[in-house]
Design a protein around this motif. Structure first.
Motif, short mmCIF file in Angstrom:
data_model
loop_
_atom_site.label_atom_id
_atom_site.label_comp_id
_atom_site.label_asym_id
_atom_site.label_seq_id
_atom_site.Cartn_x
_atom_site.Cartn_y
_atom_site.Cartn_z
N TYR A 50 31.28 89.08 -88.35
CA TYR A 50 30.71 87.74 -88.49
C TYR A 50 31.66 86.83 -89.26
O TYR A 50 31.85 85.67 -88.91
CB TYR A 50 29.36 87.82 -89.20
N GLY A 51 32.26 87.37 -90.32
CA GLY A 51 33.20 86.57 -91.11
C GLY A 51 34.39 86.11 -90.29
O GLY A 51 34.80 84.95 -90.37
N VAL A 52 34.94 87.01 -89.49
CA VAL A 52 36.08 86.64 -88.65
C VAL A 52 35.66 85.62 -87.61
O VAL A 52 36.38 84.66 -87.34
CB VAL A 52 36.71 87.90 -88.00
N SER A 53 34.49 85.79 -87.02
CA SER A 53 34.00 84.81 -86.04
C SER A 53 33.80 83.45 -86.68
O SER A 53 34.11 82.42 -86.07
CB SER A 53 32.68 85.28 -85.44
N LEU A 54 33.30 83.45 -87.89
CA LEU A 54 33.08 82.20 -88.60
C LEU A 54 34.40 81.49 -88.90
O LEU A 54 34.53 80.28 -88.73
CB LEU A 54 32.33 82.46 -89.90
N VAL A 55 35.41 82.26 -89.29
CA VAL A 55 36.70 81.68 -89.63
C VAL A 55 37.45 81.19 -88.38
O VAL A 55 38.10 80.15 -88.41
CB VAL A 55 37.57 82.71 -90.41
N THR A 56 37.34 81.92 -87.29
CA THR A 56 38.13 81.59 -86.10
C THR A 56 37.46 80.58 -85.18
O THR A 56 38.11 80.05 -84.28
CB THR A 56 38.46 82.85 -85.28
N SER A 57 36.16 80.30 -85.37
CA SER A 57 35.50 79.34 -84.48
C SER A 57 35.67 77.92 -85.01
O SER A 57 35.79 77.68 -86.20
CB SER A 57 34.01 79.67 -84.33
N SER A 58 35.66 76.98 -84.10
CA SER A 58 35.84 75.58 -84.47
C SER A 58 34.53 75.00 -85.00
O SER A 58 33.45 75.49 -84.68
CB SER A 58 36.29 74.78 -83.25
N PRO A 59 34.61 73.94 -85.81
CA PRO A 59 33.37 73.31 -86.31
C PRO A 59 32.47 72.80 -85.19
O PRO A 59 31.25 72.88 -85.29
CB PRO A 59 33.88 72.16 -87.17
N ALA A 60 33.07 72.30 -84.12
CA ALA A 60 32.26 71.81 -82.99
C ALA A 60 31.48 72.96 -82.35
O ALA A 60 30.31 72.80 -81.99
CB ALA A 60 33.16 71.14 -81.96
N HIS A 61 32.12 74.10 -82.23
CA HIS A 61 31.45 75.27 -81.66
C HIS A 61 30.30 75.73 -82.55
O HIS A 61 29.22 76.08 -82.07
CB HIS A 61 32.46 76.40 -81.46
N ARG A 62 30.51 75.71 -83.86
CA ARG A 62 29.46 76.12 -84.80
C ARG A 62 28.28 75.15 -84.74
O ARG A 62 27.12 75.56 -84.81
CB ARG A 62 30.02 76.23 -86.21
N ARG A 63 28.56 73.84 -84.61
CA ARG A 63 27.47 72.86 -84.50
C ARG A 63 26.68 73.08 -83.22
O ARG A 63 25.45 73.02 -83.22
CB ARG A 63 28.02 71.45 -84.56
#
Length: 114
Positions: A50-63
Motif C-alpha cells: 500500500y505504501g509503495v502504491s501510495l508513493v508511486t500513484s499520481s495525485p489525480a489518480h488518488r483523487r
C-alpha cells in the motif's frame, strides 16, 4: 502495479523473519506459530504494498480513486435500504447507477445483468 509486486516479494522475508523471531522467543512449533507468522507477514506485505502504491500513484489518480470509493459507499448504503424495502422508487435508479459504476471500475466493460 509496483505495490502488488513489492507486497508479494516482501511476504517471504517477513514470514522468514517472523518465524525466526518467534522461534527465538521460545514459541513451540505448531498451528499457533504458523498462524502468527502468516498474520504478521500478511500485515507487513500489505502495508508495504500500500505504501509503495501510495508513493508511486499520481495525485489525480488518488483523487479519482477516492471519488470512486465515496460512490461505492453511497451505493452500499442505498443497497441496504433497498434490501429492507425493495419497492422504493429510488432502488431502480440505484441499480442502474451501480451497473454504470461497475462498468467504470472494470475499465469500461459492460456490466452483465443477472
Amino acid at each position: 502495479m509496483w505495490g502488488l509486486l513489492v507486497g508479494v516479494v516482501s511476504y517471504f522475508p517477513a514470514a522468514w523473519y517472523g518465524h525466526r523471531f518467534l522461534e527465538g522467543q521460545g514459541m513451540e512449533p505448531g498451528f499457533t506459530r504458523k498462524l502468527s507468522v502468516f498474520l504478521f507477514a500478511s500485515i507487513v506485505s500489505t502495508a508495504l504494498g500500500y505504501g509503495v502504491s501510495l508513493v508511486t500513484s499520481s495525485p489525480a489518480h488518488r483523487r479519482a480513486e477516492a471519488g470512486l470509493q465515496r460512490q461505492i459507499l453511497q451505493l452500499l448504503g442505498s443497497a441496504a435500504r433497498c434490501t429492507q424495502n425493495p419497492g422504493l422508487p429510488q432502488c431502480s435508479q440505484d441499480r442502474a447507477e451501480a451497473e454504470q459504476l461497475l462498468g467504470k471500475i472494470l475499465g469500461g466493460a459492460p456490466a452483465k445483468s443477472h
